[in-house]
Design an enzyme around this catalytic site. Structure first.
Site, PDB file in Angstrom:
ATOM      1  N   SER A 120       8.304  -1.636  -1.187  1.00 17.06           N
ATOM      2  CA  SER A 120       9.244  -0.562  -0.868  1.00 17.06           C
ATOM      3  C   SER A 120       8.519   0.682  -0.399  1.00 17.06           C
ATOM      4  O   SER A 120       9.143   1.591   0.134  1.00 17.06           O
ATOM      5  CB  SER A 120      10.027  -0.188  -2.127  1.00 17.06           C
ATOM      6  OG  SER A 120      10.693  -1.293  -2.635  1.00 17.06           O
ATOM      7  N   HIS A 141      10.668  -5.673   4.693  1.00 15.03           N
ATOM      8  CA  HIS A 141      11.342  -5.018   3.573  1.00 15.03           C
ATOM      9  C   HIS A 141      12.831  -5.352   3.594  1.00 15.03           C
ATOM     10  O   HIS A 141      13.610  -4.739   4.325  1.00 15.03           O
ATOM     11  CB  HIS A 141      11.095  -3.500   3.680  1.00 15.03           C
ATOM     12  CG  HIS A 141      11.644  -2.706   2.550  1.00 15.03           C
ATOM     13  ND1 HIS A 141      12.040  -1.397   2.676  1.00 15.03           N
ATOM     14  CD2 HIS A 141      11.872  -3.034   1.257  1.00 15.03           C
ATOM     15  CE1 HIS A 141      12.495  -0.969   1.522  1.00 15.03           C
ATOM     16  NE2 HIS A 141      12.404  -1.937   0.640  1.00 15.03           N
ATOM     17  N   GLU A 153      13.688  -3.878   7.139  1.00 14.46           N
ATOM     18  CA  GLU A 153      12.786  -2.882   7.728  1.00 14.46           C
ATOM     19  C   GLU A 153      11.460  -3.604   7.977  1.00 14.46           C
ATOM     20  O   GLU A 153      10.846  -4.119   7.034  1.00 14.46           O
ATOM     21  CB  GLU A 153      12.621  -1.751   6.703  1.00 14.46           C
ATOM     22  CG  GLU A 153      12.257  -0.410   7.245  1.00 14.46           C
ATOM     23  CD  GLU A 153      12.184   0.651   6.126  1.00 14.46           C
ATOM     24  OE1 GLU A 153      12.043   0.309   4.927  1.00 14.46           O
ATOM     25  OE2 GLU A 153      12.253   1.842   6.465  1.00 14.46           O
ATOM     26  N   ASN A 191      13.083   4.314   1.899  1.00 13.39           N
ATOM     27  CA  ASN A 191      12.871   4.962   0.598  1.00 13.39           C
ATOM     28  C   ASN A 191      12.388   6.407   0.703  1.00 13.39           C
ATOM     29  O   ASN A 191      12.503   7.163  -0.249  1.00 13.39           O
ATOM     30  CB  ASN A 191      11.938   4.115  -0.262  1.00 13.39           C
ATOM     31  CG  ASN A 191      12.695   2.925  -0.805  1.00 13.39           C
ATOM     32  OD1 ASN A 191      13.755   3.094  -1.411  1.00 13.39           O
ATOM     33  ND2 ASN A 191      12.217   1.721  -0.557  1.00 13.39           N
TER      34      ASN A 191
HETATM   35  P1  NAD Z   1      11.162  -7.942 -10.219  1.00  8.13           P
HETATM   36  O1  NAD Z   1      10.476  -7.240 -11.339  1.00  8.13           O
HETATM   37  O2  NAD Z   1      12.611  -8.276 -10.337  1.00  8.13           O
HETATM   38  O3  NAD Z   1      10.390  -9.334  -9.872  1.00  8.13           O
HETATM   39  C1  NAD Z   1       8.996  -9.430  -9.709  1.00  8.13           C
HETATM   40  C2  NAD Z   1       8.583 -10.866 -10.013  1.00  8.13           C
HETATM   41  O4  NAD Z   1       7.189 -11.029  -9.693  1.00  8.13           O
HETATM   42  C3  NAD Z   1       8.740 -11.260 -11.487  1.00  8.13           C
HETATM   43  O5  NAD Z   1       9.504 -12.448 -11.563  1.00  8.13           O
HETATM   44  C4  NAD Z   1       7.296 -11.505 -11.956  1.00  8.13           C
HETATM   45  O6  NAD Z   1       7.203 -12.567 -12.919  1.00  8.13           O
HETATM   46  C5  NAD Z   1       6.620 -11.901 -10.649  1.00  8.13           C
HETATM   47  N1  NAD Z   1       5.157 -11.762 -10.641  1.00  8.13           N
HETATM   48  C6  NAD Z   1       4.395 -10.825 -11.260  1.00  8.13           C
HETATM   49  N2  NAD Z   1       3.087 -11.052 -10.982  1.00  8.13           N
HETATM   50  C7  NAD Z   1       3.037 -12.146 -10.173  1.00  8.13           C
HETATM   51  C8  NAD Z   1       1.970 -12.883  -9.558  1.00  8.13           C
HETATM   52  N3  NAD Z   1       0.696 -12.508  -9.732  1.00  8.13           N
HETATM   53  N4  NAD Z   1       2.286 -13.965  -8.803  1.00  8.13           N
HETATM   54  C9  NAD Z   1       3.570 -14.368  -8.639  1.00  8.13           C
HETATM   55  N5  NAD Z   1       4.630 -13.696  -9.217  1.00  8.13           N
HETATM   56  C10 NAD Z   1       4.343 -12.601  -9.962  1.00  8.13           C
HETATM   57  O7  NAD Z   1      10.903  -7.028  -8.914  1.00  8.13           O
HETATM   58  P2  NAD Z   1      11.828  -6.863  -7.606  1.00  8.13           P
HETATM   59  O8  NAD Z   1      12.868  -5.832  -7.869  1.00  8.13           O
HETATM   60  O9  NAD Z   1      12.206  -8.213  -7.120  1.00  8.13           O
HETATM   61  O10 NAD Z   1      10.781  -6.181  -6.604  1.00  8.13           O
HETATM   62  C11 NAD Z   1       9.787  -6.935  -5.944  1.00  8.13           C
HETATM   63  C12 NAD Z   1       9.277  -6.137  -4.757  1.00  8.13           C
HETATM   64  O11 NAD Z   1      10.370  -5.884  -3.851  1.00  8.13           O
HETATM   65  C13 NAD Z   1       8.688  -4.773  -5.109  1.00  8.13           C
HETATM   66  O12 NAD Z   1       7.618  -4.489  -4.249  1.00  8.13           O
HETATM   67  C14 NAD Z   1       9.851  -3.834  -4.847  1.00  8.13           C
HETATM   68  O13 NAD Z   1       9.429  -2.517  -4.552  1.00  8.13           O
HETATM   69  C15 NAD Z   1      10.472  -4.482  -3.630  1.00  8.13           C
HETATM   70  N6  NAD Z   1      11.894  -4.180  -3.387  1.00  8.13           N
HETATM   71  C16 NAD Z   1      12.764  -4.086  -4.422  1.00  8.13           C
HETATM   72  C17 NAD Z   1      14.093  -3.803  -4.164  1.00  8.13           C
HETATM   73  C18 NAD Z   1      15.094  -3.736  -5.288  1.00  8.13           C
HETATM   74  O14 NAD Z   1      16.205  -3.238  -5.058  1.00  8.13           O
HETATM   75  N7  NAD Z   1      14.781  -4.220  -6.477  1.00  8.13           N
HETATM   76  C19 NAD Z   1      14.551  -3.627  -2.851  1.00  8.13           C
HETATM   77  C20 NAD Z   1      13.636  -3.768  -1.792  1.00  8.13           C
HETATM   78  C21 NAD Z   1      12.305  -4.039  -2.079  1.00  8.13           C
END
Ligand code: NAD
Length: 285
Positions: A120, A141, A153, A191
């Site tokens: 993000s 993104h 994005e 963001n």
């Molecule tokens: P989340 O916490 O829901 O999920 C992250 C997952 O990654 C978890 O299941 C965890 O077990 C796993 N993980 C951790 N270390 C790992 C590794 N070494 N190898 C494989 N898996 C691993 O997070 P999220 O909300 O899905 O966010 C993920 C990314 O997407 C972040 O960079 C976030 O900024 C971005 N993002 C989030 C949103 C949102 O609304 N949540 C929107 C756009 C982008």
């Protein structure tokens, strides 16, 4: 370059959405997570979300079954990325973790594989510098919830090639999304604009300007936003919001991005939003 097989790293909120849409596009998907529990709950979430699409007649039962059959889960990154044309990383928003993962992906994936991050806010140029293929590293993104939201994005790092950018723009279109190309600056466009608004809403709550419902209702009815900023923060995850604000604050060096202390408190308490059952609001189930 045609992309038929993708790996998705991280089976959390975003990873399961990307796998869901990828499989419905007809791609073979390898869904990778360090946690077997998370992989199981991601598959349950994908099935539940596809069931909802079946009920709304957006999808047939046969298409659902076929799409689910195209997703394979694994806890091994090496195994998951071995034969894919694109890997999309969606692990937590922590720069050091992403750097480690991109060097591992660079070692494990075939030479031509494109490595994309769903970050993000973290610099694509810095992530790419951890690999021996910075021209094939790009930001992809997706927005939350991925099956519903149209925008992707697409972020070009300093070294990202035209071929790489075009391949992911094309894939995003195949996935039914509208990609928008932007350059690599902290928080990109989405963001950079959204997080200061969410942060200000949390300051309003902390300073007693209004209750959570009042703040959200003002923004929904007054500004025609489909969701209020505090409900949106709960949907995104308050840990993710805090991490993004920390990147904006640090990298842009401006106190207007200083994370609100109340947001820090919520994260410290584990009140991370919907995924934890409690954030600025409480959630059942
Ligand atoms: P989340 O916490 O829901 O999920 C992250 C997952 O990654 C978890 O299941 C965890 O077990 C796993 N993980 C951790 N270390 C790992 C590794 N070494 N190898 C494989 N898996 C691993 O997070 P999220 O909300 O899905 O966010 C993920 C990314 O997407 C972040 O960079 C976030 O900024 C971005 N993002 C989030 C949103 C949102 O609304 N949540 C929107 C756009 C982008």
């Amino acid at each position: 370059m045609t992309i038929d097989r993708i790996a998705v790293l991280g089976a959390g909120t975003m990873g399961n959405g990307i796998a869901h849409v990828g499989a419905l596009t007809g791609l073979e998907v390898r869904l990778i997570d360090v946690s077997e529990d998370q992989l199981r709950s991601a598959m349950r979430a994908i099935e539940k979300n596809m069931d909802r699409q079946v009920r709304k007649e957006l999808l047939s039962e046969e298409e659902k079954v076929a799409a689910l059959g195209r997703i394979r889960t694994t806890s091994s990154t090496e195994e998951g990325v071995r034969d894919v044309e694109l890997a999309v990383e969606a692990v937590p928003e922590k720069a050091e973790l992403k750097y480690e993962i991109f060097s591992a992906l660079d070692r494990a994936a075939a030479e031509g594989t494109i490595l994309a991050s769903n970050t993000s806010s973290i610099s694509i140029t810095e992530i790419a510098a951890r690999t021996g293929r910075p021209d094939r590293v790009v930001g992809m993104h997706f927005m939350n919830p991925v099956p519903v939201m149209k925008l992707v994005e697409v972020i070009r790092g300093l070294a990202t090639s035209d071929t790489t950018t075009e391949a992911v723009l094309e894939l995003a279109r195949r996935m039914g999304k509208t990609p928008v190309e932007v350059n690599d600056f902290p928080g990109f466009v989405s963001n950079r604009v959204l997080m200061p608004m969410i942060n200000e809403a949390v300051f309003c709550l902390m300073e007693g300007v209004g209750e959570a419902e009042a703040i959200d209702t003002v923004m929904k009815l007054g500004m025609n936003h489909p969701m209020g900023p505090l409900a949106l923060a709960d949907l995104i995850g308050l840990d993710t919001c805090l991490s993004i604000l920390e990147v904006l604050h640090r990298e842009l060096g401006d106190d207007r991005y200083r994370p609100c202390p109340l947001l820090r408190k919520h994260v410290a308490a584990g009140w991370l939003g919907r995924k934890a059952g409690r954030g600025f609001y409480t959630y059942d189930g």
